[in-house]
Design an enzyme around this catalytic site. Sequence first.
Site, short mmCIF file in Angstrom:
data_model
loop_
_atom_site.label_atom_id
_atom_site.label_comp_id
_atom_site.label_asym_id
_atom_site.label_seq_id
_atom_site.Cartn_x
_atom_site.Cartn_y
_atom_site.Cartn_z
N LYS A 1 -2.89 -6.88 9.63
CA LYS A 1 -2.45 -8.11 8.97
C LYS A 1 -1.27 -8.74 9.72
CE LYS A 1 -1.67 -6.37 4.84
NZ LYS A 1 -1.93 -4.94 5.10
N ARG B 1 0.32 -7.55 -4.13
CA ARG B 1 -0.23 -6.22 -3.89
C ARG B 1 -0.65 -5.57 -5.20
NH1 ARG B 1 2.60 -4.88 1.39
NH2 ARG B 1 1.82 -2.87 2.08
N ARG C 1 1.38 3.61 15.85
CA ARG C 1 2.08 2.34 16.06
C ARG C 1 3.53 2.58 16.52
NH1 ARG C 1 1.30 -1.77 11.26
NH2 ARG C 1 2.33 -0.16 10.02
N ARG D 1 8.15 3.40 12.84
CA ARG D 1 8.57 3.16 11.46
C ARG D 1 8.58 4.45 10.66
NH1 ARG D 1 5.19 -1.79 8.97
NH2 ARG D 1 5.28 -0.42 7.17
N ARG E 1 -0.02 5.78 1.44
CA ARG E 1 -0.07 4.32 1.36
C ARG E 1 -1.51 3.84 1.19
NH1 ARG E 1 3.01 3.11 6.66
NH2 ARG E 1 2.52 0.93 6.29
P1 AMP Z 1 4.05 -3.27 4.82
O1 AMP Z 1 4.92 -3.53 6.00
O2 AMP Z 1 3.33 -4.47 4.31
O3 AMP Z 1 3.13 -2.09 5.03
O4 AMP Z 1 5.03 -2.83 3.62
C1 AMP Z 1 5.87 -1.70 3.75
C2 AMP Z 1 6.26 -1.20 2.37
O5 AMP Z 1 6.98 -2.22 1.68
C3 AMP Z 1 5.10 -0.85 1.45
O6 AMP Z 1 4.61 0.45 1.68
C4 AMP Z 1 5.77 -0.98 0.08
O7 AMP Z 1 6.60 0.13 -0.19
C5 AMP Z 1 6.68 -2.19 0.29
N1 AMP Z 1 6.02 -3.47 -0.08
C6 AMP Z 1 5.72 -4.53 0.74
N2 AMP Z 1 5.16 -5.53 0.04
C7 AMP Z 1 5.10 -5.10 -1.25
C8 AMP Z 1 4.61 -5.69 -2.45
N3 AMP Z 1 4.06 -6.92 -2.49
N4 AMP Z 1 4.71 -4.95 -3.60
C9 AMP Z 1 5.26 -3.72 -3.60
N5 AMP Z 1 5.74 -3.11 -2.50
C10 AMP Z 1 5.66 -3.80 -1.32
#
Ligand code: AMP
Length: 222
Positions: free
Chosen positions: A18, A93, A129, A162, A173
């Site tokens: 994404k 989400r 990554r 990360r 996740r």
């Molecule tokens: P991402 O970089 O999109 O994988 O997001 C990293 C982490 O941020 C996720 O594993 C969640 O802990 C948190 N996160 C990001 N967006 C959301 C969301 N819309 N709702 C809840 N947690 C989020």
Amino acid sequence: MLDRGLVVILLGPPGVGKGTQGLRLAAVFGWERLVTGDLLRAARQEGTEVGRRAGRYMDEGELVPDDVMVALFEERMAGLPDGPGILLDGFPRTVAQAEALACAFSRPVDAVVLLKASEDVLVRRISGRRSCATCGCIYNIYFDPPGSEGVCDGCGEVLTHREDDTAETVRRRLRVYVEQTEPLIDYYGARGEVLRVDGEGSPDEVQAGLEASLASHFGASA
Ligand code: AMP
């Protein structure tokens, strides 16, 4: 009520691409991106209240509570400049977040795109990554390694991994995605079409699939 250009949601499991594809689509269509994962990581670095509240959930691969996310989303949306469109990556989400989004806009979202890939591909993509904190380049030690191990080709900076990209956290996740985010496919499916695009090809192939799907969707609904 917000009433801007197109609103496009990019849905899909962690690691499906994404971030990479969102950057490409935003460049092609001139859209603003709102990437909640990036916003949360920045908030943590700055040590804000939101960053402190979000940190432990992120490290454990769990979702940050909806009230925190909805407040963050509304604040950032209000600050975005007007333009042809907004690409949402990482929000909503959960169904509760989707309902908050529906209340924030005066009309339905314009497109919901689902990027798909098998779990094995996702785990290798995420755990491999590595990214450059300086110039934003993203590599993968399995599929797209840098020329010299651990160093950015672009600027020579040491690449970082990360903290939530370990194999164990990645599995969690993915489980969280299935339990809490996948219901959005039915939620949006019941309100219109969800565009499904194969996320397993090369970045160029996936981008071509996304552009074709969006072109036919917007062409058909124009
Ligand atoms: P991402 O970089 O999109 O994988 O997001 C990293 C982490 O941020 C996720 O594993 C969640 O802990 C948190 N996160 C990001 N967006 C959301 C969301 N819309 N709702 C809840 N947690 C989020």
